[in-house]
Design a protein around this motif. Sequence first.
Motif, PDB file in Angstrom:
ATOM      1  N   ARG A 187       0.841  -1.195   0.000  1.00  0.00           N
ATOM      2  CA  ARG A 187       0.000   0.000   0.000  1.00  0.00           C
ATOM      3  C   ARG A 187       0.877   1.247   0.000  1.00  0.00           C
ATOM      4  NH1 ARG A 187      -4.781   0.737   4.287  1.00  0.00           N
ATOM      5  NH2 ARG A 187      -5.904  -0.293   2.624  1.00  0.00           N
ATOM      6  N   ASP A 188       0.478   2.233  -0.793  1.00  0.00           N
ATOM      7  CA  ASP A 188       1.181   3.516  -0.808  1.00  0.00           C
ATOM      8  C   ASP A 188       0.586   4.387   0.280  1.00  0.00           C
ATOM      9  OD1 ASP A 188       2.648   5.746  -1.371  1.00  0.00           O
ATOM     10  OD2 ASP A 188       1.524   6.294  -3.186  1.00  0.00           O
ATOM     11  N   TYR A 189       1.347   4.597   1.359  1.00  0.00           N
ATOM     12  CA  TYR A 189       0.813   5.338   2.499  1.00  0.00           C
ATOM     13  C   TYR A 189       1.542   6.656   2.727  1.00  0.00           C
ATOM     14  CZ  TYR A 189       4.884   3.143   4.638  1.00  0.00           C
ATOM     15  OH  TYR A 189       6.159   2.711   4.902  1.00  0.00           O
ATOM     16  N   GLY A 190       2.474   7.026   1.848  1.00  0.00           N
ATOM     17  CA  GLY A 190       3.177   8.293   2.011  1.00  0.00           C
ATOM     18  C   GLY A 190       4.239   8.197   3.096  1.00  0.00           C
ATOM     19  N   THR A 191       4.334   9.246   3.932  1.00  0.00           N
ATOM     20  CA  THR A 191       5.337   9.267   5.001  1.00  0.00           C
ATOM     21  C   THR A 191       4.693   8.940   6.330  1.00  0.00           C
ATOM     22  OG1 THR A 191       4.966  11.613   5.384  1.00  0.00           O
ATOM     23  CG2 THR A 191       6.677  11.014   3.789  1.00  0.00           C
ATOM     24  N   GLY A 192       5.522   8.687   7.328  1.00  0.00           N
ATOM     25  CA  GLY A 192       5.019   8.430   8.684  1.00  0.00           C
ATOM     26  C   GLY A 192       4.781   6.955   8.921  1.00  0.00           C
ATOM     27  N   ILE A 193       4.063   6.666   9.979  1.00  0.00           N
ATOM     28  CA  ILE A 193       3.787   5.285  10.368  1.00  0.00           C
ATOM     29  C   ILE A 193       2.748   4.672   9.440  1.00  0.00           C
ATOM     30  CG2 ILE A 193       2.720   3.882  12.185  1.00  0.00           C
ATOM     31  CD1 ILE A 193       4.081   5.616  14.215  1.00  0.00           C
ATOM     32  N   VAL A 194       2.946   3.428   9.059  1.00  0.00           N
ATOM     33  CA  VAL A 194       1.996   2.723   8.204  1.00  0.00           C
ATOM     34  C   VAL A 194       0.656   2.612   8.914  1.00  0.00           C
ATOM     35  CG1 VAL A 194       1.589   0.630   6.879  1.00  0.00           C
ATOM     36  CG2 VAL A 194       3.925   1.338   7.378  1.00  0.00           C
ATOM     37  N   GLU A 195      -0.408   2.987   8.251  1.00  0.00           N
ATOM     38  CA  GLU A 195      -1.718   2.881   8.882  1.00  0.00           C
ATOM     39  C   GLU A 195      -2.453   1.669   8.340  1.00  0.00           C
ATOM     40  OE1 GLU A 195      -5.585   5.529   9.991  1.00  0.00           O
ATOM     41  OE2 GLU A 195      -3.574   6.313   9.886  1.00  0.00           O
ATOM     42  N   LEU A 196      -3.099   0.947   9.223  1.00  0.00           N
ATOM     43  CA  LEU A 196      -3.855  -0.226   8.816  1.00  0.00           C
ATOM     44  C   LEU A 196      -5.234   0.178   8.321  1.00  0.00           C
ATOM     45  CD1 LEU A 196      -2.821  -2.551  11.763  1.00  0.00           C
ATOM     46  CD2 LEU A 196      -1.906  -2.524   9.451  1.00  0.00           C
ATOM     47  N   ASP A 197      -5.988  -0.814   7.879  1.00  0.00           N
ATOM     48  CA  ASP A 197      -7.301  -0.546   7.315  1.00  0.00           C
ATOM     49  C   ASP A 197      -8.273  -0.081   8.389  1.00  0.00           C
ATOM     50  OD1 ASP A 197      -8.845  -0.383   5.145  1.00  0.00           O
ATOM     51  OD2 ASP A 197      -9.311  -2.512   4.975  1.00  0.00           O
ATOM     52  N   ARG A 198      -9.089   0.933   8.072  1.00  0.00           N
ATOM     53  CA  ARG A 198     -10.090   1.417   9.026  1.00  0.00           C
ATOM     54  C   ARG A 198     -11.477   0.986   8.563  1.00  0.00           C
ATOM     55  NH1 ARG A 198      -8.803   7.541  10.635  1.00  0.00           N
ATOM     56  NH2 ARG A 198      -6.706   7.263  11.450  1.00  0.00           N
ATOM     57  N   SER A 199     -11.726  -0.294   8.591  1.00  0.00           N
ATOM     58  CA  SER A 199     -13.011  -0.813   8.117  1.00  0.00           C
ATOM     59  C   SER A 199     -13.874  -1.350   9.249  1.00  0.00           C
ATOM     60  CB  SER A 199     -12.769  -1.925   7.077  1.00  0.00           C
ATOM     61  OG  SER A 199     -11.927  -2.916   7.612  1.00  0.00           O
ATOM     62  N   ASN A 259      -8.250 -14.633   7.654  1.00  0.00           N
ATOM     63  CA  ASN A 259      -7.224 -13.593   7.604  1.00  0.00           C
ATOM     64  C   ASN A 259      -6.969 -13.069   6.194  1.00  0.00           C
ATOM     65  OD1 ASN A 259      -5.685 -12.963  10.310  1.00  0.00           O
ATOM     66  ND2 ASN A 259      -6.244 -15.130  10.387  1.00  0.00           N
ATOM     67  N   VAL A 260      -7.410 -13.814   5.195  1.00  0.00           N
ATOM     68  CA  VAL A 260      -7.323 -13.303   3.823  1.00  0.00           C
ATOM     69  C   VAL A 260      -8.175 -12.047   3.688  1.00  0.00           C
ATOM     70  CG1 VAL A 260      -8.025 -13.773   1.440  1.00  0.00           C
ATOM     71  CG2 VAL A 260      -6.728 -15.478   2.711  1.00  0.00           C
ATOM     72  N   PHE A 261      -9.279 -11.995   4.419  1.00  0.00           N
ATOM     73  CA  PHE A 261     -10.182 -10.841   4.365  1.00  0.00           C
ATOM     74  C   PHE A 261      -9.726  -9.709   5.275  1.00  0.00           C
ATOM     75  CE2 PHE A 261     -12.743 -14.342   2.832  1.00  0.00           C
ATOM     76  CZ  PHE A 261     -13.454 -13.778   1.779  1.00  0.00           C
ATOM     77  N   GLY A 262      -8.577  -9.855   5.928  1.00  0.00           N
ATOM     78  CA  GLY A 262      -7.997  -8.774   6.708  1.00  0.00           C
ATOM     79  C   GLY A 262      -8.826  -8.362   7.908  1.00  0.00           C
ATOM     80  N   THR A 263      -8.825  -7.054   8.164  1.00  0.00           N
ATOM     81  CA  THR A 263      -9.519  -6.506   9.327  1.00  0.00           C
ATOM     82  C   THR A 263     -11.006  -6.840   9.298  1.00  0.00           C
ATOM     83  OG1 THR A 263      -7.949  -4.680   9.480  1.00  0.00           O
ATOM     84  CG2 THR A 263     -10.062  -4.386  10.577  1.00  0.00           C
ATOM     85  N   LEU A 264     -11.613  -6.694   8.133  1.00  0.00           N
ATOM     86  CA  LEU A 264     -13.044  -6.944   8.028  1.00  0.00           C
ATOM     87  C   LEU A 264     -13.365  -8.413   8.286  1.00  0.00           C
ATOM     88  CD1 LEU A 264     -15.637  -5.410   7.494  1.00  0.00           C
ATOM     89  CD2 LEU A 264     -15.449  -6.036   5.075  1.00  0.00           C
ATOM     90  N   GLY A 265     -12.481  -9.321   7.848  1.00  0.00           N
ATOM     91  CA  GLY A 265     -12.691 -10.741   8.107  1.00  0.00           C
ATOM     92  C   GLY A 265     -12.684 -11.034   9.586  1.00  0.00           C
ATOM     93  N   TYR A 266     -11.684 -10.475  10.298  1.00  0.00           N
ATOM     94  CA  TYR A 266     -11.622 -10.641  11.753  1.00  0.00           C
ATOM     95  C   TYR A 266     -12.850 -10.045  12.422  1.00  0.00           C
ATOM     96  CZ  TYR A 266     -10.433  -9.256  16.519  1.00  0.00           C
ATOM     97  OH  TYR A 266     -10.472  -9.025  17.879  1.00  0.00           O
TER      98      TYR A 266
END
Length: 573
Positions: free
Chosen positions: A54-66, A195-202
């Motif tokens: 994921r291209d997140y720019g600068t700073g700390i990597v942010e995870l998905d907010r779903s 876990n394939v579905f990431g945050t939303l799967g959990y």
Amino acid sequence: MAASDHAASNGSKDEKDVGIPSYSTPALLQTEGAVRSDNWATRNGLNLDSFRKRDYGTGIVELDRSMKPRHLHMIAIGGSIGAGFFVGSGSALSTGGPATLLIDFFIIGIMMFNVVYALGELAVMYPISGGFYTYATRFIDPSWGFAMGYNYVLQWAVVVPLELTVCSISVAYWNADISPGVWITVFYVFIIIVNVFGTLGYAEEEFWSSILKLGATIVFMIISLVCVLGGGPEEGRYGEYYGARLWYDPGAFRNGFRGFCAVFVTAAFSFSGTELVGLAAAEARNPAKALPGAIKQVFWRITLFYILGLTFVGLLIPSNDDHLLNANGSNDVAASPFVLVGQYAGLGGFNHFMNFIILVSVVSIGVSGVYGGSRTLTALAQQGYAPKIFTYVDRGGRPLFSVGLLLAFGLLAYINLAAAGPTVFDWLLALSGLAALFTWGSICLSHIRFRRAWAYHGHTVDEIPFKAIGGVYGSWLGLILIVLVLIAQFYVAICPPGGGFNDAEGFFKSYLALPVVILFWVIGYGWKRTGWLRTHQIDVDTGRRDIDWDEINEYRRQLAEKPAWKRIMNVMF
């Protein structure tokens, strides 16, 4: 505002002086999370493109907010209910008796109530992935934060194969002829798919499994009430008034003070994962709005499900029951009091229903283990405490390599198939036995030190959007109870409930977590050369989430105008 900026700059300078990792996240303060892909399949991890960085720019990597409010609410109220509650309560009952079971869980419940509220206050202010570790690093000591981060990762890394093993034991209740390895594989693949579905799967898995667990517990309590009053089938054990007879014979307590102390660790293990709601807050769309309501649900889980549910367990299952005494370890579902109640009541199928719920609960905790461990490992890497490869977050919002490492630990479940497997597994379990207590203690201490630094930098309590209901005093109470539980477990590690004294092997199987945490702290100190932070070194402003105070003040004004009963309901719900 100038004062705040001045405080922030002072804090940042002091942090730089002692080599503390930066908390500045400019990219995150200006936008609400990383930009998500327009492609539905990519967002949900269902194509190859989703695995690209994921291209997140600068700073700390942010995870998905779903994650949505309904997810946080259910994670808070039912997310950590698993084998510790449904199965471990049986071994706790046989060790300490019904009164000890109730008292110890009540004490741990009070402790957790304060821990979660302290966590809620911090998470609303600083909803950062891997929050427990970052709070300890930021407010206590970077070296201790290092220890807490790896302690938490290790705790969940061991829990994942443990829960897979319990899954195979749960299925063996119905069919013991099939090799456990088959069922370990089946549920391992299921956890990978989630876990394939990431945050939303959990989040979705936790939402629906929590509904099942809570619904089943409510059904259990209703049936138990009927059985206690003598309304069970005539052919069963509870066909006449049962009452509190088991508190008199075989008695309310077993194994005296040793038994009382020994049940604490089972109770603590049963509450493990409660803190995940704070970890999940970093991946909610609006933590300041969703988290406070979720935190309040913890009170009801402690009161209704743990305390009330275990009261019925103590009334219906004798502490000297043969199934409890002859259980093959604390993970034998045949020794679950929730299964035994249906079996003894003569309710055809209810024991199978409860075993199914146990299976769902155990799988749920396995999924939570991968989630909690991977997010914390990613946070460690983001602050330079783990290899940079673990900062990799793909376009599906998954910390890919961190998830992969936690899933790899799941393969340890196959060790149980070997002759020496149970012995190896006992040692692995010993690594995480008390790990949660150190995490909870760090949360309380982080909150205490945050409040002190908050005041030092010229802020007032009114500037905190969500305040812990017990304030600093609640965190002190939680911290003191945690220290007392650790002392009690140290006593049990030397003097086990069965009498006599433990040998070295028995001691370390009960208390291995402490030397492991100390080892992590020494490594962290040797690496970063930073120690206990002074109050003036703690930066409370940098990276703090912007709050819509107009909305909050209007809400508080409307709440103040409501009748007293509505204000009370707001506090409770």
